[in-house]
Design a protein around this motif. Sequence first.
Motif, short mmCIF file in Angstrom:
data_model
loop_
_atom_site.label_atom_id
_atom_site.label_comp_id
_atom_site.label_asym_id
_atom_site.label_seq_id
_atom_site.Cartn_x
_atom_site.Cartn_y
_atom_site.Cartn_z
N ARG A 60 -2.53 -0.49 -4.64
CA ARG A 60 -3.91 -0.04 -4.60
C ARG A 60 -4.07 1.38 -5.13
N PHE B 21 1.08 6.85 3.62
CA PHE B 21 1.34 5.41 3.82
C PHE B 21 2.83 5.10 3.62
N PHE C 237 5.06 -12.88 2.02
CA PHE C 237 4.59 -13.66 3.17
C PHE C 237 5.29 -15.00 3.23
N PHE D 117 -3.92 -2.38 6.11
CA PHE D 117 -4.30 -3.00 4.82
C PHE D 117 -5.78 -2.80 4.56
N PRO E 228 -9.18 -9.34 -8.41
CA PRO E 228 -7.96 -9.10 -9.22
C PRO E 228 -6.77 -9.88 -8.69
N LEU E 229 -6.69 -9.96 -7.37
CA LEU E 229 -5.55 -10.67 -6.79
C LEU E 229 -5.55 -12.13 -7.19
N ASP F 103 -4.49 -4.57 -11.71
CA ASP F 103 -4.43 -6.02 -11.58
C ASP F 103 -3.74 -6.48 -10.31
N GLU F 104 -3.55 -5.60 -9.39
CA GLU F 104 -3.09 -5.96 -8.04
C GLU F 104 -1.76 -6.73 -8.07
N PRO G 122 -9.74 3.19 -5.91
CA PRO G 122 -10.22 1.91 -6.46
C PRO G 122 -11.58 1.56 -5.85
N ARG G 123 -12.34 0.85 -6.67
CA ARG G 123 -13.63 0.40 -6.21
C ARG G 123 -13.54 -1.06 -5.88
N GLY G 124 -14.22 -1.46 -4.92
CA GLY G 124 -14.28 -2.87 -4.59
C GLY G 124 -13.01 -3.35 -3.91
N GLY G 125 -13.06 -4.58 -3.45
CA GLY G 125 -11.91 -5.18 -2.76
C GLY G 125 -10.88 -5.65 -3.77
N ASP G 126 -9.92 -6.34 -3.22
CA ASP G 126 -8.82 -6.76 -4.09
C ASP G 126 -8.87 -8.26 -4.36
N LEU H 96 -7.55 -0.44 5.61
CA LEU H 96 -7.76 0.98 5.26
C LEU H 96 -7.49 1.22 3.78
N LEU H 97 -6.57 0.46 3.24
CA LEU H 97 -6.26 0.61 1.83
C LEU H 97 -7.24 -0.15 0.95
N GLY H 98 -8.06 -1.01 1.57
CA GLY H 98 -9.04 -1.77 0.81
C GLY H 98 -8.50 -3.11 0.36
N ALA H 99 -7.34 -3.52 0.90
CA ALA H 99 -6.79 -4.82 0.49
C ALA H 99 -7.20 -5.84 1.52
N ILE I 110 -5.36 -9.35 1.58
CA ILE I 110 -4.02 -9.24 2.15
C ILE I 110 -4.10 -9.08 3.64
N VAL J 6 0.13 -9.35 -5.27
CA VAL J 6 0.65 -10.70 -5.58
C VAL J 6 2.06 -10.83 -5.01
N SER K 98 -4.73 -12.59 -10.88
CA SER K 98 -3.30 -12.46 -11.16
C SER K 98 -2.52 -13.64 -10.59
N LEU K 99 -2.84 -13.96 -9.35
CA LEU K 99 -2.02 -14.95 -8.66
C LEU K 99 -2.11 -16.31 -9.34
#
Lengths: 105, 644, 169
Positions: free
Chosen positions: A54, A10, A71, C49, C130-131, A60-61, C123-127, C51-54, C57, A65, C134-135
Amino acid sequence: MTPAVPLGAFIAVSAVLFFIGCAGVLTRRNAVVILMSVELMLNAANLALVAFSRRFGSTDERGSVFVVFVFVVAAAEVAVGLAIVLSAYRTRPVVNVDEAHAMRG
Amino acid sequence: MTAAEVAQVTGTFVPFVWLIAAFPLAAFFINGLFGKRWLGHATGPIAAGAIGASALLSIGVFMDVVRGATSTTVTLYRWIGVGDFSVNVAALVDPLSSVMLLVVTIVSFLVHVYSIGYMEHDRGFYRFFTWLPLFVFAMLILVLADNYLLMFVGWEGVGLCSYLLIGFWFERPEPQYAAKKAFVMNRIGDWGFTIGMIVTFLVFGSLNFTQVFEKVEIAEQGVLGLICLAFFLGATGKSAQLPLYSWLPDAMEGPTPVSALIHAATMVTAGVYLVARSTPLFEAAGPVLIVIGAVGAATALFAATIALVQTDIKRVMAYSTVSQLGYMFLALGVGAPIAAIFHLATHAFFKALLFLGSGSVIHAMGGEQDMRKMGGLRAKMPLTYWTMLIAGGALAALPPLAGFWSKDEIVGAAFLGGFPILWAVGVFTGGLTAFYVTRALWLTFHGEPRDHHLYDHAHESPRLMTVPLIVLAVGSVLAGFIGFPPEDGFIHRFLPAALYPHGHEVHHPQLAVIAALAAASVAAGLVGIFIGLSMYARRRPDPAAVRRAAGPIHRVLVNKYYVDELLDRRFVDLSKAFAGAAWAFDAHIIDGIVNRIGWAFGLAGSGARRLQTGFVGNYALSIVAGVLAIIVLYGGYAAGILRR
Amino acid sequence: MSFDFLEVAIFAILTIAIIGAGAAVVLVNRITSAALFMAFTFLCMAGMFLLLGAETIAAFQVLIYVGAITVLILYGVMFTPQGPRDQGLFFQKQTPWAAVLVALIALPVVVLSFSFKDGRPLPRGGDLVPLATSLFGDFAFPFEVASVLLLAALVGAIVLVKRDDEETR
């Protein structure tokens, strides 16, 4: 369990896209095309950020963020950049960056 | 000791000796600062008053020293102090300096009073009375100093004031030139003085008179000779002896009172004073004295010959001054410093009188100085005439006038000291002196007036000018008696304490010898007068015929032996060429270097400027290039190729 | 059955698409074509994105980039028409230098970037959770500031483009 596509792949893609965009900025004459190249660079940066977010570090991503903010900034930058190009276009109908050397020493 | 006895040993006035110099300095400041706007013609009396006060105080100091006050040093403050070496601002009050004080202040006072009348209509009145007291101040410093360095300060000061006063009427080119010439020639002499000081310091470790004279024996004669010659060079410049004399006649461009004071009575005598003061040094230097005597005698003769043919009355007096100064150096050279100082004092009176009298004549003639246009003024200006006659007689050394006693002592000393050639020169020059002074006085005051227009307007001068003439005339008569009887007068017993700190043998020649020598001098003088009267009063022989017959000689004399032209070609043109070369060097090479450096910077700038294309794309490219450089460096460190 | 193979294949396809389209943006003559290629690049990026699981995003990518920014660029292209003559002059004077320079930098960087390794297990699950946490949690303040930034850009763009004679109307 290791993922199928390694992180390095990547990052490599991101790097290539970034330098393609860089070449575009330094090479093309048309201002709008330059803006487009800048967007490419930003995208490449986003890819790298999300990849690291990822696949590396904490869960915590935070990288993502940051991507959100990228963006925002990219959008703002395109808007303002195009406004500038348009107002420059008014004086001379050729948007050719080669001729913008008013600051010549 | 009682208070009176203490006062007698130190003197009541002696501690106040610095006031003598302070008064003229104060007059300088007051007139200089306030003269132009507020004081106007009051500057004259202010300056004269200050000098008058100095004169009174000088008389007081002189009386103190006469009555037995010992040589005192009155110190104002320590000027230079480095370890053992010190130079103070201090006055040495002894017989020699007290005599000089008298002469300087009295003659200065009379000249100041005279000038109030003479300069009355001049636009620069206040300026005149600013520089003149400044001059007196500098001269007093010179005379009072107790060391060579302070004396040099006064020495330079009188040179400066001479420049300022010769060039007083600076709007005209001749005074400008004359002032510069005087200053430059003085400067050459000053170089000699400086070398003398330096060597004195190196040899004796001190510049103080008393200290140096105590240690005279430690120096070898060669070095002493060097010192004395160097000082003599300085004296030559200041006292207008060969070869540095030609500034003095040119200095006549200045106002006549200036000529009287500076170029007759005071500044030009500074050289004589310097050598007299340094008598212990010169006595020990031996052969140098011959040089001084020869130069003095040669100058006396040389100048007198030129004076024979001058037509400007002031120039006659100027060359006469050079000639009489030559007599003084002759005296110093034959080992008779007392005679030199004696003649200095009498000469001050009668020469100042001659100049002031000339000024009176010039004033009456509306500024005319050419004697060929004068004549018959005796009837119009009797006072001036009689006083000048007395002065002329003193100059011609007719007894019992002052000049006779002093001049005769000089030539007598030459003979008795074993210098017959110098004696002969002195006597012959005495004859010439009598001739030219007779000629000058006759042409001016007797005979038919040659310019009737000027003659009609001539009148006697106002009292402000004639009273000083009278006073000086009295001096010219009486001043000689301080040296009477010859070789044993007041001055002969008064001065030796100052001149010979280590004691001195006194020879008293027989009266018969003295009388014989005197008769010879007087005879020469009478012959000169007789020939003069014969030529000009009775035209036997006719001066015009003599001039034609002696054509070439006359031409040489009138052109002053072409000395000025020679100096011009030799020295002045050379200096100008050198100055031109220096200027060219400065303008082309030094400025050239500076300009080239500037040009190089400009070149670098325009080169660097090409980086500023104004095209942002280029700037972006250079950013990327920088990134490349960083990557290379980082990679190099990481790979171990580059060391930190 | 291994999804790994599928993942690698999709990654390969997307890579070729992205690089190809990106190169096309820089190299084609017509601007409109370049703009569309750019949009295509954005789309493929969204795929990456995913593909990375995000997923979030990726959604944002499509919304913002493919949606808004592409439209903006197309507006820009539309309002700055170039005459046919100008179309011939495409590359700046410094192009040779630039190309060489970029190539010189790109090569080592790309080679080096392969050396990055995964830091944690898949990682498991989407983002999304957590996103969002955090955001709106830790980064709430920058989030608000970002909105101010957008406001400023909005105002600035309007001011820049405004014609002076619009006042009189």
